[in-house]
Design a protein around this motif. Structure first.
Motif, PDB file in Angstrom:
ATOM      1  N   GLY A   1      13.657 -79.647  76.798  1.00 23.91           N
ATOM      2  CA  GLY A   1      14.672 -78.467  77.150  1.00 23.91           C
ATOM      3  C   GLY A   1      14.882 -77.395  75.991  1.00 23.91           C
ATOM      4  N   LYS A   2      15.666 -76.727  76.259  1.00 25.17           N
ATOM      5  CA  LYS A   2      16.196 -75.394  75.305  1.00 25.17           C
ATOM      6  C   LYS A   2      17.456 -76.007  74.659  1.00 25.17           C
ATOM      7  N   LEU A   3      17.646 -75.403  73.601  1.00 24.46           N
ATOM      8  CA  LEU A   3      18.852 -75.228  72.722  1.00 24.46           C
ATOM      9  C   LEU A   3      19.612 -74.257  73.393  1.00 24.46           C
ATOM     10  N   SER A   4      21.161 -74.545  73.648  1.00 21.73           N
ATOM     11  CA  SER A   4      21.958 -73.998  74.345  1.00 21.73           C
ATOM     12  C   SER A   4      23.165 -73.604  73.281  1.00 21.73           C
ATOM     13  N   MET A   5      23.939 -72.634  73.705  1.00 21.81           N
ATOM     14  CA  MET A   5      25.397 -72.548  73.190  1.00 21.81           C
ATOM     15  C   MET A   5      25.993 -71.289  74.216  1.00 21.81           C
ATOM     16  N   ILE A   6      27.393 -71.606  74.462  1.00 24.32           N
ATOM     17  CA  ILE A   6      28.326 -71.102  75.231  1.00 24.32           C
ATOM     18  C   ILE A   6      29.544 -70.341  74.634  1.00 24.32           C
ATOM     19  N   GLU A   7      29.664 -69.080  75.210  1.00 26.30           N
ATOM     20  CA  GLU A   7      30.868 -68.251  74.562  1.00 26.30           C
ATOM     21  C   GLU A   7      32.103 -68.780  75.527  1.00 26.30           C
ATOM     22  N   ILE A   8      33.049 -69.357  74.898  1.00 30.47           N
ATOM     23  CA  ILE A   8      33.878 -70.313  75.797  1.00 30.47           C
ATOM     24  C   ILE A   8      34.744 -69.431  76.711  1.00 30.47           C
ATOM     25  N   ASN A   9      35.144 -67.898  76.306  1.00 26.11           N
ATOM     26  CA  ASN A   9      35.974 -67.218  76.848  1.00 26.11           C
ATOM     27  C   ASN A   9      35.188 -66.366  78.043  1.00 26.11           C
ATOM     28  N   THR A  10      33.998 -65.984  78.256  1.00 31.51           N
ATOM     29  CA  THR A  10      33.063 -65.324  78.884  1.00 31.51           C
ATOM     30  C   THR A  10      32.147 -66.188  79.783  1.00 31.51           C
ATOM     31  N   LYS A  11      32.147 -67.392  79.102  1.00 31.81           N
ATOM     32  CA  LYS A  11      31.222 -68.377  79.810  1.00 31.81           C
ATOM     33  C   LYS A  11      29.433 -67.938  79.722  1.00 31.81           C
ATOM     34  N   GLU A  12      29.144 -66.775  78.857  1.00 39.79           N
ATOM     35  CA  GLU A  12      27.854 -66.309  78.724  1.00 39.79           C
ATOM     36  C   GLU A  12      27.078 -67.249  78.001  1.00 39.79           C
ATOM     37  N   VAL A  13      25.930 -67.674  78.194  1.00 40.03           N
ATOM     38  CA  VAL A  13      24.834 -68.672  77.718  1.00 40.03           C
ATOM     39  C   VAL A  13      23.854 -68.064  76.830  1.00 40.03           C
ATOM     40  N   TYR A  14      23.706 -68.532  75.941  1.00 40.79           N
ATOM     41  CA  TYR A  14      22.515 -68.233  75.064  1.00 40.79           C
ATOM     42  C   TYR A  14      21.636 -69.515  74.789  1.00 40.79           C
ATOM     43  N   GLN A  15      20.225 -69.130  75.333  1.00 40.58           N
ATOM     44  CA  GLN A  15      19.412 -70.374  74.984  1.00 40.58           C
ATOM     45  C   GLN A  15      18.266 -69.945  74.295  1.00 40.58           C
ATOM     46  N   SER A  16      17.271 -70.795  73.442  1.00 41.21           N
ATOM     47  CA  SER A  16      16.210 -70.801  72.790  1.00 41.21           C
ATOM     48  C   SER A  16      15.191 -71.011  73.792  1.00 41.21           C
ATOM     49  N   GLU A  17      13.995 -70.773  73.340  1.00 39.72           N
ATOM     50  CA  GLU A  17      12.722 -71.239  74.125  1.00 39.72           C
ATOM     51  C   GLU A  17      12.665 -72.787  74.411  1.00 39.72           C
TER      52      GLU A  17
END
Length: 243
Positions: A214-230
């Motif tokens: 899988g990918k590494l993920s992080m989420i901004e807890i207020n907007t729920k926007e997700v950022y992911q690696s390859e």
């Protein structure tokens, strides 16, 4: 503009993946980064991940939650005793990565592991921890602290809960009423065929299987926007990770 607050999933030695997502999110010193644990065991950069996080903390606010793999590595760094189960689940690559560090650097890492938190509560309503908790009165009443970084029953309970069950129902799990949101890692959501952070009840699992395919993920807890690696295995092409 309110402070951005990010929950970051299990890294498992994938430093290059971590650097990717921090760059994608254009992280600044105003952002709060809450790491959900398991920084080590998997890809070849385990020791480098820890060194990177120690330096990152000097530049901006960070919270470091203790994962089960972090606890295992911490114990190994102190005793140098080999745990066969740990070796089979990513420990071997961690041992190799620590061979590059001086004794002084290793002592700095030991201090870093020692001050990790078993859980973190934000504004009395949002809980962050690696795995879960079993005590219906909250993680602060857990009989065994290690449950915060080993438990899987919280996630299983959230997944199996009938979405139509009202919170005031006698059957509704008391653990899930204690917090508005609970952010965890530990159990990859790829096991339920998801590739992004997944929410069940009020539990949000940010582990998207970076240690595996899988990918590494992080989420901004207020907007729920997700950022992911390859996919991390594509970044470390000549390695097996925990596959």
């Amino acid at each position: 503009m309110s402070q951005r607050i990010f929950a970051i999933g299990d890294i498992h030695g994938g430093l290059k993946a971590l650097q990717q997502i921090l760059k994608k999110a254009a992280i600044t010193s105003d952002d709060l980064l809450i790491f959900l644990g398991d920084y080590v065991d998997g890809w070849s950069d385990s020791a480098h991940v820890v060194s990177y996080l120690i330096e990152l903390e000097k530049k901006q606010p960070c919270v470091f939650i203790r994962g089960n793999h972090d606890d295992l590595v911490h114990q190994w760094l102190i005793t140098r005793e080999m745990n066969n189960q740990w070796l089979q689940h990513g420990g071997e690559s961690t041992i190799k990565s620590y061979a590059e560090l001086s004794e002084k650097e290793i002592n700095t890492h030991i201090a870093f592991f020692e001050r990790m938190k078993n859980y973190y509560i934000l504004n009395e309503e949002t809980l962050f921890l690696h795995a879960g908790f079993t005590n219906m009165h909250g993680p602060y009443n857990e009989y065994e602290a290690y449950m915060c970084f080993w438990d899987r029953t919280l996630w299983e309970t959230a997944l199996s809960l009938d979405s139509n069950l009202p919170q005031d129902h006698i059957y509704y799990p008391k653990r899930l009423k204690l917090f508005k949101e609970i952010y965890i890692g530990h159990t990859p959501v790829t096991r339920i065929n998801k590739d992004k952070p997944h929410q069940a009840a009020n539990v949000i699992n940010v582990d998207t299987g970076a240690a595996f395919k899988g990918k590494l993920s992080m989420i901004e807890i207020n907007t729920k926007e997700v950022y992911q690696s390859e996919p991390v295995y594509q970044i470390y092409k000549d390695e097996k990770g925990r596959n």
